[in-house]
Design an enzyme around this catalytic site. Sequence first.
Site, PDB file in Angstrom:
ATOM      1  N   ASN A 112       1.849  -6.949   1.240  1.00  0.00           N
ATOM      2  CA  ASN A 112       0.578  -7.651   1.392  1.00  0.00           C
ATOM      3  C   ASN A 112      -0.527  -6.614   1.627  1.00  0.00           C
ATOM      4  OD1 ASN A 112      -0.696 -10.149   1.195  1.00  0.00           O
ATOM      5  ND2 ASN A 112      -0.762 -10.434   3.401  1.00  0.00           N
ATOM      6  N   ASP A 147      -7.655 -13.096   7.712  1.00  0.00           N
ATOM      7  CA  ASP A 147      -6.984 -12.463   6.570  1.00  0.00           C
ATOM      8  C   ASP A 147      -7.328 -10.977   6.576  1.00  0.00           C
ATOM      9  OD1 ASP A 147      -5.862 -11.902   3.988  1.00  0.00           O
ATOM     10  OD2 ASP A 147      -6.150 -13.983   3.422  1.00  0.00           O
ATOM     11  N   ARG A 183       7.375  -9.858   0.102  1.00  0.00           N
ATOM     12  CA  ARG A 183       6.604  -8.958  -0.761  1.00  0.00           C
ATOM     13  C   ARG A 183       5.599  -8.211   0.092  1.00  0.00           C
ATOM     14  NH1 ARG A 183       1.392 -10.574  -1.018  1.00  0.00           N
ATOM     15  NH2 ARG A 183       0.846 -12.783  -1.228  1.00  0.00           N
ATOM     16  N   GLU A 185      -7.404 -10.023  -3.937  1.00  0.00           N
ATOM     17  CA  GLU A 185      -7.058  -9.301  -2.707  1.00  0.00           C
ATOM     18  C   GLU A 185      -7.373  -7.810  -2.873  1.00  0.00           C
ATOM     19  OE1 GLU A 185      -6.239  -9.203   0.278  1.00  0.00           O
ATOM     20  OE2 GLU A 185      -5.261 -11.058   0.905  1.00  0.00           O
ATOM     21  N   GLU A 193       6.117 -18.381   3.143  1.00  0.00           N
ATOM     22  CA  GLU A 193       5.477 -18.624   4.440  1.00  0.00           C
ATOM     23  C   GLU A 193       6.321 -19.547   5.308  1.00  0.00           C
ATOM     24  OE1 GLU A 193       1.393 -19.746   3.786  1.00  0.00           O
ATOM     25  OE2 GLU A 193       1.076 -18.152   2.328  1.00  0.00           O
ATOM     26  N   ASN A 201      -1.329  -9.297   7.826  1.00  0.00           N
ATOM     27  CA  ASN A 201      -2.607  -9.108   7.151  1.00  0.00           C
ATOM     28  C   ASN A 201      -3.436  -8.058   7.875  1.00  0.00           C
ATOM     29  OD1 ASN A 201      -3.435 -10.370   4.665  1.00  0.00           O
ATOM     30  ND2 ASN A 201      -2.975 -12.335   5.619  1.00  0.00           N
TER      31      ASN A 201
END
Length: 291
Positions: free
Chosen positions: A103, A198, A101, A18, A122, A149
């Site tokens: 992202n 995403d 958390r 990521e 999720e 996202n």
Amino acid sequence: MEVNSVKMIIPCQCLLGEGPYYSESRKCLFWVDILDKLLYRFDLQQQTVSRYPMEQAICWVMETTEQRLIAGFERGIYYLDNSTFQPIELYSLSNLAINNRLNDAKTDRNGYVFFGTMDKYEQQSTGALYRFGHQQAPTIVDSNYMISNGPAISKNGRILYSTESSTRTIYQFDLSEQGELSNKREFIKFDEAMGFPDGMTVDNDNHLWVASWNGSGLYRFSPQGKYVQFYKLPAPRVTSLTFMGDDLDTIAVTTARTGLDKEALEQFPYSGGLFIITVPVKGIAETPVHL
């Protein structure tokens, strides 16, 4: 139109690659493996890849106006030591929901940082979109996300794009110079065949690029939301992207291996790798964080 233009693959086998970020001052590309708690650095001049273990999940990294690195960790934002990359706390986010958390994150054209949070399992819409910068601590600016996202900023800096991956929806907001958001509206909705939107970025033609989880590539959309191109990659779980290099004419793309069964990993052995692709357009340099 479908395109395949992979120039290079770094086979780092990230569980959850990521947050690719290109540092012009360092001539380095950074990215993270959130689940394996690793920071990666690719030195473009030396053509070397280094990785740095972290004690907690690291979710993104970017550079400040003082050319210091900061990173979003699972439940806080930290400086990274320039030599050792060890974290030094900047902002604690201890008030996050218990299973949340950090992202994705992105700066706007004025150096504010927008970052999302998500429910690690999720299940609940306890995530949010935050903003900090210009001597302001992190503040919630939009809520009710299961998986926040993106985000991404239009070329002129007046629109912010934000994704709710769980509903396959990309939203637009009007964005002020003071980092204020208004007029939230649905912009693009992925169908099931497209995967889940995403990470995102915007190119110098003001087109929006979207990484597709379970969609095996990158979608490019016009400023009006019209599908223009699809860049196919040999990995199903594509997570994020950034333009890189002196001319910002190549794209670094992160991918993930997590959740793929043995058959999928045999079919797509480069899953979790970092892909570098050539494209006929240029990107926009990231604005440093104005703390």
